[in-house]
Design a protein around this motif. Structure first.
Motif, PDB file in Angstrom:
ATOM      1  N   THR A 121     -12.907  21.215 -18.186  1.00 33.37           N
ATOM      2  CA  THR A 121     -12.152  22.458 -18.306  1.00 33.37           C
ATOM      3  C   THR A 121     -11.824  22.749 -19.759  1.00 33.37           C
ATOM      4  N   GLY A 122     -11.398  23.985 -19.946  1.00 37.86           N
ATOM      5  CA  GLY A 122     -10.820  24.378 -21.220  1.00 37.86           C
ATOM      6  C   GLY A 122      -9.337  24.082 -21.192  1.00 37.86           C
ATOM      7  N   ARG A 123      -8.570  24.750 -22.045  1.00 41.23           N
ATOM      8  CA  ARG A 123      -7.120  24.578 -22.093  1.00 41.23           C
ATOM      9  C   ARG A 123      -6.474  25.926 -21.801  1.00 41.23           C
ATOM     10  N   PHE A 124      -5.655  25.978 -20.793  1.00 43.39           N
ATOM     11  CA  PHE A 124      -5.027  27.224 -20.360  1.00 43.39           C
ATOM     12  C   PHE A 124      -4.247  27.867 -21.505  1.00 43.39           C
ATOM     13  N   GLN A 125      -4.440  29.153 -21.702  1.00 48.07           N
ATOM     14  CA  GLN A 125      -3.787  29.998 -22.715  1.00 48.07           C
ATOM     15  C   GLN A 125      -4.105  29.622 -24.163  1.00 48.07           C
ATOM     16  N   ALA A 126      -5.061  28.756 -24.374  1.00 46.78           N
ATOM     17  CA  ALA A 126      -5.456  28.412 -25.742  1.00 46.78           C
ATOM     18  C   ALA A 126      -6.545  29.374 -26.209  1.00 46.78           C
ATOM     19  N   HIS A 127      -6.655  29.522 -27.502  1.00 44.32           N
ATOM     20  CA  HIS A 127      -7.781  30.259 -28.071  1.00 44.32           C
ATOM     21  C   HIS A 127      -8.946  29.280 -28.094  1.00 44.32           C
ATOM     22  N   MET A 128      -9.946  29.567 -27.283  1.00 42.39           N
ATOM     23  CA  MET A 128     -11.056  28.627 -27.109  1.00 42.39           C
ATOM     24  C   MET A 128     -12.346  29.188 -27.688  1.00 42.39           C
ATOM     25  N   GLN A 129     -13.194  28.293 -28.089  1.00 38.89           N
ATOM     26  CA  GLN A 129     -14.557  28.616 -28.485  1.00 38.89           C
ATOM     27  C   GLN A 129     -15.461  28.007 -27.415  1.00 38.89           C
ATOM     28  N   VAL A 130     -16.167  28.864 -26.688  1.00 35.87           N
ATOM     29  CA  VAL A 130     -17.042  28.393 -25.618  1.00 35.87           C
ATOM     30  C   VAL A 130     -18.489  28.567 -26.072  1.00 35.87           C
ATOM     31  N   GLU A 131     -19.220  27.484 -26.063  1.00 36.77           N
ATOM     32  CA  GLU A 131     -20.636  27.511 -26.429  1.00 36.77           C
ATOM     33  C   GLU A 131     -21.449  27.150 -25.196  1.00 36.77           C
ATOM     34  N   LEU A 132     -22.553  27.889 -24.993  1.00 42.75           N
ATOM     35  CA  LEU A 132     -23.381  27.607 -23.838  1.00 42.75           C
ATOM     36  C   LEU A 132     -24.819  27.992 -24.112  1.00 42.75           C
ATOM     37  N   VAL A 133     -25.679  27.336 -23.387  1.00 43.13           N
ATOM     38  CA  VAL A 133     -27.081  27.737 -23.356  1.00 43.13           C
ATOM     39  C   VAL A 133     -27.309  28.205 -21.925  1.00 43.13           C
ATOM     40  N   ASN A 134     -27.362  29.538 -21.752  1.00 43.94           N
ATOM     41  CA  ASN A 134     -27.553  30.128 -20.432  1.00 43.94           C
ATOM     42  C   ASN A 134     -29.009  29.928 -20.051  1.00 43.94           C
ATOM     43  N   ASP A 135     -29.218  29.220 -18.965  1.00 37.49           N
ATOM     44  CA  ASP A 135     -30.561  28.867 -18.522  1.00 37.49           C
ATOM     45  C   ASP A 135     -31.112  29.946 -17.611  1.00 37.49           C
ATOM     46  N   GLY A 136     -32.086  30.669 -18.069  1.00 38.03           N
ATOM     47  CA  GLY A 136     -32.739  31.692 -17.254  1.00 38.03           C
ATOM     48  C   GLY A 136     -32.968  33.008 -17.994  1.00 38.03           C
ATOM     49  N   PRO A 137     -31.992  33.751 -18.361  1.00 34.41           N
ATOM     50  CA  PRO A 137     -30.569  33.569 -18.064  1.00 34.41           C
ATOM     51  C   PRO A 137     -30.254  33.887 -16.600  1.00 34.41           C
ATOM     52  N   VAL A 138     -29.286  33.156 -16.065  1.00 32.57           N
ATOM     53  CA  VAL A 138     -28.778  33.414 -14.723  1.00 32.57           C
ATOM     54  C   VAL A 138     -27.271  33.574 -14.836  1.00 32.57           C
ATOM     55  N   THR A 139     -26.783  34.750 -14.465  1.00 28.19           N
ATOM     56  CA  THR A 139     -25.354  35.053 -14.496  1.00 28.19           C
ATOM     57  C   THR A 139     -24.999  35.837 -13.239  1.00 28.19           C
ATOM     58  N   VAL A 140     -23.954  35.395 -12.523  1.00 24.52           N
ATOM     59  CA  VAL A 140     -23.551  36.018 -11.270  1.00 24.52           C
ATOM     60  C   VAL A 140     -22.041  36.214 -11.272  1.00 24.52           C
ATOM     61  N   MET A 141     -21.597  37.413 -10.847  1.00 27.79           N
ATOM     62  CA  MET A 141     -20.163  37.680 -10.711  1.00 27.79           C
ATOM     63  C   MET A 141     -19.763  37.463  -9.259  1.00 27.79           C
ATOM     64  N   LEU A 142     -18.743  36.655  -9.053  1.00 26.62           N
ATOM     65  CA  LEU A 142     -18.186  36.421  -7.722  1.00 26.62           C
ATOM     66  C   LEU A 142     -16.766  36.969  -7.690  1.00 26.62           C
ATOM     67  N   ASP A 143     -16.388  37.570  -6.577  1.00 23.83           N
ATOM     68  CA  ASP A 143     -15.046  38.134  -6.421  1.00 23.83           C
ATOM     69  C   ASP A 143     -14.522  37.721  -5.058  1.00 23.83           C
ATOM     70  N   SER A 144     -13.377  37.062  -5.028  1.00 26.50           N
ATOM     71  CA  SER A 144     -12.834  36.579  -3.756  1.00 26.50           C
ATOM     72  C   SER A 144     -12.488  37.723  -2.810  1.00 26.50           C
ATOM     73  N   ARG A 145     -12.298  38.908  -3.320  1.00 23.17           N
ATOM     74  CA  ARG A 145     -11.994  40.049  -2.440  1.00 23.17           C
ATOM     75  C   ARG A 145     -13.217  40.467  -1.632  1.00 23.17           C
ATOM     76  N   ASP A 146     -14.398  40.015  -2.034  1.00 16.24           N
ATOM     77  CA  ASP A 146     -15.606  40.312  -1.265  1.00 16.24           C
ATOM     78  C   ASP A 146     -15.527  39.715   0.137  1.00 16.24           C
ATOM     79  N   ARG A 147     -14.748  38.649   0.298  1.00 15.60           N
ATOM     80  CA  ARG A 147     -14.634  38.016   1.604  1.00 15.60           C
ATOM     81  C   ARG A 147     -13.974  38.934   2.618  1.00 15.60           C
ATOM     82  N   LEU A 148     -13.271  39.957   2.160  1.00 17.79           N
ATOM     83  CA  LEU A 148     -12.552  40.886   3.012  1.00 17.79           C
ATOM     84  C   LEU A 148     -13.394  42.094   3.418  1.00 17.79           C
ATOM     85  N   LEU A 149     -14.574  42.244   2.820  1.00 22.35           N
ATOM     86  CA  LEU A 149     -15.412  43.398   3.110  1.00 22.35           C
ATOM     87  C   LEU A 149     -16.152  43.214   4.418  1.00 22.35           C
TER      88      LEU A 149
END
Length: 152
Positions: free
Chosen positions: A122-150
């Motif tokens: 994990t990161g640190r809650f409420q900290a200013h973070m630097q996130v580095e990543l190598v997105n493989d693909g790229p593959v990126t998906v948005m999930l929303d818990s409210r979708d369970r209600l649809l």
């Protein structure tokens, strides 16, 4: 609750120049917690994240999940995912959960993810973070818990 999930070959998060979390092959999930989110949102999203079939099988098809491949998970709290951009040019974050509630829910999210057996960083809650990543693909998906209600 939202999770922006990215398949990565590696990812790490730093605070003040110190790496505080890193993973190899797996998923990076940026998690935004909204006002009114609760236990059902955590259960839904943790299940979705660890079982999301975004890893290729022997035929090159997205049939494998994080659990199937033995991958790792980097979780970063990110309230900006809850931004409302419908009006004006400056995002509004009034729909985000207050920091105290969000931190509790994020920690519960991490604990539930760890219960799946997936290695979690994990990161640190409420900290200013630097996130580095190598997105493989790229593959990126948005999930929303409210979708369970649809309705389906």
């Amino acid at each position: 609750m939202k999770a922006l999930v990215q398949r990565v070959s590696r990812a790490q998060v730093s605070v003040d120049g110190e790496i505080i979390g890193s993973i190899g092959y797996g998923l990076l999930a940026l998690v935004g917690i909204a006002e009114g989110d609760g236990r059902a949102d955590i259960d839904y999203l943790v299940n979705k994240v660890v079982n999301l079939r975004v890893f290729a099988d022997a035929d090159g098809k997205f049939n494998l999940s994080l659990l199937d491949i033995g991958g790792e998970l980097l979780l970063i709290s990110q309230f900006t995912l809850i931004a409302d951009t419908r009006k004006g040019r400056r995002p509004s974050f009034t729909g985000a959960a207050p920091p105290e509630a969000a931190e509790t829910l994020f920690n519960e999210f991490v604990a539930e993810a760890e219960k799946t057996g997936v290695p979690v960083a994990t990161g640190r809650f409420q900290a200013h973070m630097q996130v580095e990543l190598v997105n493989d693909g790229p593959v990126t998906v948005m999930l929303d818990s409210r979708d369970r209600l649809l309705p389906r």
